[in-house]
Design a protein around this motif. Structure first.
Motif, mmCIF file in Angstrom:
data_model
loop_
_atom_site.group_PDB
_atom_site.id
_atom_site.type_symbol
_atom_site.label_atom_id
_atom_site.label_comp_id
_atom_site.label_asym_id
_atom_site.label_seq_id
_atom_site.Cartn_x
_atom_site.Cartn_y
_atom_site.Cartn_z
ATOM 1 N N GLN A 1 0.822 -1.208 0.000
ATOM 2 C CA GLN A 1 0.000 0.000 0.000
ATOM 3 C C GLN A 1 0.866 1.273 0.000
ATOM 4 O OE1 GLN A 1 -2.703 -0.524 3.345
ATOM 5 N NE2 GLN A 1 -4.094 -1.749 2.095
ATOM 6 N N ALA A 2 1.986 1.205 -0.693
ATOM 7 C CA ALA A 2 2.870 2.364 -0.808
ATOM 8 C C ALA A 2 2.122 3.529 -1.465
ATOM 9 C CB ALA A 2 4.095 2.006 -1.648
ATOM 10 N N PRO A 3 2.384 4.759 -1.020
ATOM 11 C CA PRO A 3 1.693 5.917 -1.596
ATOM 12 C C PRO A 3 1.930 6.077 -3.096
ATOM 13 C CG PRO A 3 2.751 6.496 0.478
ATOM 14 C CD PRO A 3 3.231 5.128 0.120
ATOM 15 N N HIS A 4 3.101 5.645 -3.575
ATOM 16 C CA HIS A 4 3.444 5.823 -4.993
ATOM 17 C C HIS A 4 3.947 4.490 -5.546
ATOM 18 C CE1 HIS A 4 4.180 9.640 -2.786
ATOM 19 N NE2 HIS A 4 3.471 10.142 -3.778
ATOM 20 N N GLU A 5 3.067 3.500 -5.539
ATOM 21 C CA GLU A 5 3.502 2.135 -5.856
ATOM 22 C C GLU A 5 4.014 1.998 -7.285
ATOM 23 O OE1 GLU A 5 1.947 -2.495 -5.954
ATOM 24 O OE2 GLU A 5 0.703 -0.953 -5.001
ATOM 25 N N GLU A 6 3.384 2.638 -8.239
ATOM 26 C CA GLU A 6 3.804 2.472 -9.627
ATOM 27 C C GLU A 6 5.216 3.016 -9.835
ATOM 28 O OE1 GLU A 6 2.190 3.409 -14.161
ATOM 29 O OE2 GLU A 6 0.902 3.763 -12.422
ATOM 30 N N VAL A 7 5.481 4.165 -9.245
ATOM 31 C CA VAL A 7 6.834 4.723 -9.345
ATOM 32 C C VAL A 7 7.812 3.847 -8.582
ATOM 33 C CG1 VAL A 7 8.184 6.831 -9.154
ATOM 34 C CG2 VAL A 7 5.716 6.975 -9.297
ATOM 35 N N ALA A 8 7.373 3.298 -7.465
ATOM 36 C CA ALA A 8 8.229 2.427 -6.663
ATOM 37 C C ALA A 8 8.671 1.205 -7.473
ATOM 38 C CB ALA A 8 7.493 2.002 -5.400
ATOM 39 N N GLN A 9 7.756 0.619 -8.222
ATOM 40 C CA GLN A 9 8.111 -0.530 -9.059
ATOM 41 C C GLN A 9 9.170 -0.144 -10.091
ATOM 42 O OE1 GLN A 9 7.083 -3.620 -8.630
ATOM 43 N NE2 GLN A 9 5.189 -3.487 -7.439
ATOM 44 N N LYS A 10 9.020 1.035 -10.666
ATOM 45 C CA LYS A 10 9.994 1.500 -11.655
ATOM 46 C C LYS A 10 11.355 1.765 -11.017
ATOM 47 C CE LYS A 10 6.614 3.548 -14.823
ATOM 48 N NZ LYS A 10 6.149 4.774 -15.506
ATOM 49 N N PHE A 11 11.329 2.231 -9.768
ATOM 50 C CA PHE A 11 12.588 2.492 -9.076
ATOM 51 C C PHE A 11 13.335 1.182 -8.820
ATOM 52 C CE2 PHE A 11 15.159 3.141 -5.241
ATOM 53 C CZ PHE A 11 15.910 4.237 -5.638
#
Length: 358
Positions: free
Chosen positions: A277-287
């Motif tokens: 439930q990360a606030p910015h999950e899509e960006v987190a995956q890219k990171f």
């Protein structure tokens, strides 16, 4: 539990609470360039020299590519997992960079989301860096083995160490600094010695017997995971340590080398994990995917002496003996952290009574 990373000196004096406040206030408005997740990313990871290298070698390129701002919160692996637990109901961290032991604890606590295999190329990662159920992925690799002063060994007529048992050589009396069971190097020694003598994580009695013999040479038991000063001050001629740490000390022109025990050096993995439930999950995956890019893998190897986990990444010949090179990866022993975490307390009691009570 101290670890190879948690003992690094923090260069950032900002408290965790203040860092989190900065992270929350720095999110700003959604940014389409960030991939639909917002204009910010919060990463919690290692401090000290790793943080410096990360800020210099990793973050700028990612911020440029995603059009977002990354807030980095330094801390030990155990500190980061503690933050995730405290924020379970309202996560403030997007990506957690932690050692594989604490990663297993976080996974079992239900704190991590699975990595998106359509975004993160986990199939290109070496097996030892693959996390169960893709709960995260390794992005750096180091090893626990034997660090030793080759000049001291030569002066005292002692062959270079090739096995854990070599640390029990009577000529090393009071010249071995052993890790405490409270840090990951101590766990590595216990499991490594167990496997070398027919045991395993499920049967550490052979390891305890072997370590007791080595402990007769112990000058002290280190709890910090950083034995640099023991070598620099001449108190240690040998220790159980990591190849990346050994290479860092060798940078200072100190006579120190790393030996991979032929009965198995212990693999240690630095992992990247998307928080549930990360606030910015899509960006987190890219990171997380960004950390596996060959250019980033090479940059981290040069800056932190962590070996690459991505198959086929061209290695810098100058780093071959300073990192876990590709030809060493398959020989590393992988720790069963689920079993270790369940038995850690009991092992600590046994270790304190049988090993450190000499």
């Amino acid at each position: 539990m101290d670890s190879p990373r948690s003992a690094l000196p923090a260069l950032c004096a900002v408290s965790s609470a203040l860092a989190l406040t900065v992270a929350l206030t720095g999110c700003g408005s959604p940014n389409p360039a960030a991939g639909g997740g917002g204009g910010a990313l919060v990463v919690a990871g290692y401090g000290g020299s790793f943080e410096t290298a990360f800020r210099d070698s990793v973050l700028p390129a990612f911020e440029k590519s995603c059009g977002c701002k990354v807030t980095y919160i330094p801390g030990s692996s155990t500190d980061t997992v503690a933050k995730l637990k405290a924020q379970r109901a309202n996560p403030q961290i997007d990506v957690a960079l932690v050692d594989d032991g604490p990663q297993t604890q976080a996974q079992e606590a239900g704190l991590l989301a699975s990595v998106d295999t359509k975004v993160v190329p986990v199939d290109e990662v070496v097996p030892i860096a693959r996390m169960e159920n893709n709960s995260g992925v390794g992005f750096g690799l180091t090893a626990t083995g034997i660090a030793y002063n080759p000049e001291w060994f030569e002066d005292h007529g002692i062959p270079k160490p090739t096995t854990w048992e070599d640390l029990a050589n009577p000529k090393l009396k009071d010249k071995v600094v052993l890790p405490s069971i409270t840090n990951t190097y101590g766990v590595g020694l216990l499991v490594g010695a167990s496997k070398a003598n027919g045991g395993s994580e499920k049967d550490v009695d052979p390891g305890l017997t072997a370590v007791k013999k080595i402990a007769k040479n112990a000058a002290t038991f280190d709890t910090t995971a950083d034995v640099s000063n023991y070598f620099l001050q001449g108190q240690a001629a040998a220790s159980v340590w990591g190849v990346s740490r050994t290479s860092t000390l060798a940078e200072k022109d100190f006579p120190i080398e790393f030996a991979y025990p032929k009965d198995g050096a212990i693999g240690l993995v630095t992992t990247a994990n998307v928080v549930k439930q990360a606030p910015h999950e899509e960006v987190a995956q890219k990171f997380v995917a960004h950390l596996l890019e060959p250019s980033v893998q090479r940059a981290l190897a040069k800056a932190t002496y962590d070996g690459s986990v991505v198959q086929g990444v061209k290695e810098d010949p100058a780093l071959k003996d300073k990192v876990v090179s590709a030809d060493k990866v398959d020989s590393l022993l992988r720790l069963d952290w689920k079993t270790i975490n369940k038995n850690r307390s009991a092992w600590t009691d046994q270790w304190n009574k049988q090993v450190e009570s000499k």
